[in-house]
Design a protein around this motif. Structure first.
Motif: not given
Length: 346
Positions: A268-269, A264-265, A41, A37-38, A119, A64, A61, A261, A34
């Protein structure tokens, strides 16, 4: 009556502790993902900060990254607690702090869920940011000799080439601004004078676009000047020759890129949030099951674990009563402080 009561023997308690230990270390890895990913981004947003109007888009971001760091810290600590739970002597030092730790875990889960929602929901803020930023970027496109803006032409050109877009909402946006610098205009030319005089603001406007708007897939050489003048080009109709230029605006292109983006994040979160909720529930069962052992010197005896000691309505009622008591306690302290200050004033 306890909510969702479950009976545990020593074997089940050991399996629960071991399973939670493993899940916590999976969550540590998930926290690293995570945070990464942040960070990714944030870097992507920084790359195009010149065409973004403000820094509101960095909230996601930054959140995250923060949640990723907190996930690593909390789950590392929870893994240590689950490992020590197998030894009564080591578990004794954690026992007074477990209720507070579980409360912090619940707050962390709420925060993680809100970040996941952000997100998905902050697309509107990103859209307005891109709209204003791109508009300013196009306005400063011609200022190649102005300090602080000389890089804007390169930025916009590379953006249009990379994302296969043109203008803010479309290529016609370039018709409304002067994107050619005065340095490259012949003011002795009658055509240039007439165009400047015909405009109220004294700008040199043309029905043309920068070269970066040209579509290399077009079967004919790019037509970037006199786009709306059919007679200026052989066998040309500007209403049907859309393949000559990129039709999609850069705002839509960037919004689609960053939106995918963030979606998708967010997904996942949410998956990590489900894992964190499962860990919190498991820790609650482990805590109550270990506290319910009648005789710590006989670990093989059975015990009961539960999520809530009372039903949901009773728990909520007790929570509200505690808040009222806390409020009354603060009020009494304030009145006592005022009473103590009154004699001094007299």
């Amino acid at each position: 009556m306890a909510l969702m009561k479950v009976k545990f023997d020593q074997k089940k308690r050991v399996k629960l502790a071991q399973g939670l230990w493993l899940m916590n270390w999976f969550s540590v890895l998930a926290g690293i993902v995570i945070g990464s990913l942040g960070l990714f981004l944030k870097i992507e947003l920084r790359k195009r900060s010149d065409v973004m109007n403000n820094s509101e888009s960095h909230f996601v971001p930054n959140s995250l990254i923060g949640m990723g760091v907190l996930s690593c810290v909390f789950n590392s600590l929870a893994g240590k607690i689950c490992y020590d739970a197998l030894d009564p002597a080591k578990y004794a030092k954690w026992k007074p702090w477990l209720k507070l730790y579980l409360a912090i875990c619940i707050l962390f889960n709420v925060g993680l869920f809100l970040v996941a929602l952000c997100c998905f929901l902050l697309r509107g803020s990103l859209e307005s940011t891109l709209a204003h930023g791109l508009k300013n970027g196009m306005k400063y496109y011609r200022d190649t000799d102005t300090p602080g803006r000389c890089f804007m032409k390169k930025t916009v050109d590379l953006l249009q080439i990379e994302f296969k877009c043109c203008g803010n909402n479309g290529f016609r946006d370039w018709f409304e601004i002067q994107w050619i610098s005065n340095r490259y205009l012949d003011f002795s030319s009658k055509e240039v004078k007439d165009r400047i005089k015909s405009n109220v603001d004294g700008r040199y406007l043309v029905d043309g676009v920068p070269f970066s708007c040209c579509n290399p897939s077009s079967p004919r050489p790019c037509i970037q000047y006199q786009i709306t003048n059919n007679s200026a080009h052989y066998s040309y109709d500007h209403q049907t020759e859309e393949l000559n230029l990129w039709v999609r605006g850069c705002r839509v292109a960037l919004l689609s890129y960053y939106g995918s983006l963030m979606n998708s994040m967010g997904a996942v979160t949410l998956l990590v949030w489900l894992l964190e909720v499962a860990i919190t529930v498991g820790l609650r069962y482990l805590h109550t099951a270990l506290d319910g052992v009648p005789n710590p010197e006989e670990p093989e005896c059975e015990s009961e674990g539960w999520l809530l000691e009372k039903s949901v309505p009773e728990t909520w009622k007790a929570f509200l009563e505690n808040l009222k008591k806390l409020g009354k306690g603060n009020q009494v302290d304030a009145e006592a402080a005022d009473a103590g200050q009154a004699p001094e004033a007299g």
